[in-house]
Scaffold this active site. Structure first.
Site, PDB file in Angstrom:
ATOM      1  N   CYS A   1      55.185  50.061 -24.588  1.00 54.70           N
ATOM      2  CA  CYS A   1      54.036  49.207 -24.291  1.00 54.70           C
ATOM      3  C   CYS A   1      53.398  49.630 -22.967  1.00 54.70           C
ATOM      4  CB  CYS A   1      54.463  47.735 -24.294  1.00 54.70           C
ATOM      5  SG  CYS A   1      53.079  46.573 -24.397  1.00 54.70           S
TER       6      CYS A   1
ATOM      7  N   HIS B   1      57.794  47.033 -29.516  1.00 50.50           N
ATOM      8  CA  HIS B   1      58.953  46.837 -28.650  1.00 50.50           C
ATOM      9  C   HIS B   1      60.284  46.950 -29.406  1.00 50.50           C
ATOM     10  CE1 HIS B   1      56.952  45.308 -24.933  1.00 50.50           C
ATOM     11  NE2 HIS B   1      55.965  45.095 -25.791  1.00 50.50           N
TER      12      HIS B   1
ATOM     13  N   GLU C   1      63.140  47.256 -28.139  1.00 51.83           N
ATOM     14  CA  GLU C   1      64.198  46.537 -27.401  1.00 51.83           C
ATOM     15  C   GLU C   1      64.271  45.068 -27.786  1.00 51.83           C
ATOM     16  OE1 GLU C   1      60.621  45.755 -24.751  1.00 51.83           O
ATOM     17  OE2 GLU C   1      61.255  47.148 -26.315  1.00 51.83           O
TER      18      GLU C   1
END
Length: 225
Positions: free
Chosen positions: A87, A196, A198
């Site tokens: 990002c 994302h 994660e």
């Protein structure tokens, strides 16, 4: 000894803690790196996390690109250090010249927060080796400056050299050219993407655990060096 993966914190970083957690899920050691410190602490790879570094003043990622830590990251990346920009991290990598193109305001000019399907287009990077070619993965995304743009010649080069890493499927959420959600450097060691991974490492807390493969992939890369 486990791989040591640095996670940078800038003023305005939001996802550094989540990135460090993902590193630990992949059985690696997460090492905190501070934006004002040029010392990379001997890490084996670096993650530039999401957020709004320096408040995204001027332009997303443009101030962070000049942080002392990024001077060291740029030098190390050019020597082959694996780097993942997520990002805001993707925006910083583009501003730093480690990846081509730029990120601009989303089509529609709205902040987007949704779970997004991606297709893995390239498994020959330091961060995608655990995936099968063409695999579709579900990860969250949240951005307002997430539209990837580049000169047509650059887009043609990325496509010809198989440097698109992940692509949006089931609709393009932000107007990115060629449905590009992430790209890689020429040597495949540097990867940037807007969604994302994660936030998708545990089915209990995310829409899936599909993102965990990126973190295991870099551990595989480091172990097999």
């Amino acid at each position: 000894m486990s791989a040591r993966i640095g996670v940078i914190t800038f003023p305005g970083s939001l996802d550094d803690g989540d990135a460090a957690r993902a590193v630990r899920y992949a059985d690696a050691e997460a090492v905190s790196l501070w934006h004002a410190d040029a010392d990379l602490k001997g890490v084996d790879a670096v993650i530039i996390p999401g957020g709004f570094s320096y408040g995204d003043y001027l332009r997303a990622g443009v101030i962070a690109r000049f942080a002392p830590v990024m001077t060291s990251v740029i030098e190390a990346a050019r020597r082959g250090l694996p780097v993942l920009g997520i990002c805001n991290g993707f925006q910083i990598l583009c501003e730093a010249g480690l990846l081509p193109g730029a990120m601009v305001r989303n089509a529609g000019l709205h902040f987007i927060c949704r779970d997004q399907w991606l297709r893995v287009e390239n498994t020959e990077t330091a961060w995608t080796g655990r995936y099968e070619q063409g695999a579709e993965i579900l990860v969250p995304m949240k951005n307002i400056d997430g539209c990837y743009v580049a000169e047509q010649s650059t887009l043609d080069e990325l496509e010809a050299e198989n440097r698109v890493v992940v692509r949006y499927v089931d609709g393009n959420p932000n107007g990115s050219r060629n449905d590009i959600a992430g790209i890689r450097s020429e040597n495949g060691r540097v990867v940037g993407l807007m969604p994302h991974p994660e936030h998708a490492i545990d089915a209990l807390t995310g829409p899936s655990d599909d993102g965990l493969g990126m973190f295991y992939s870099v551990v595989d890369t480091l172990v097999n060096v």
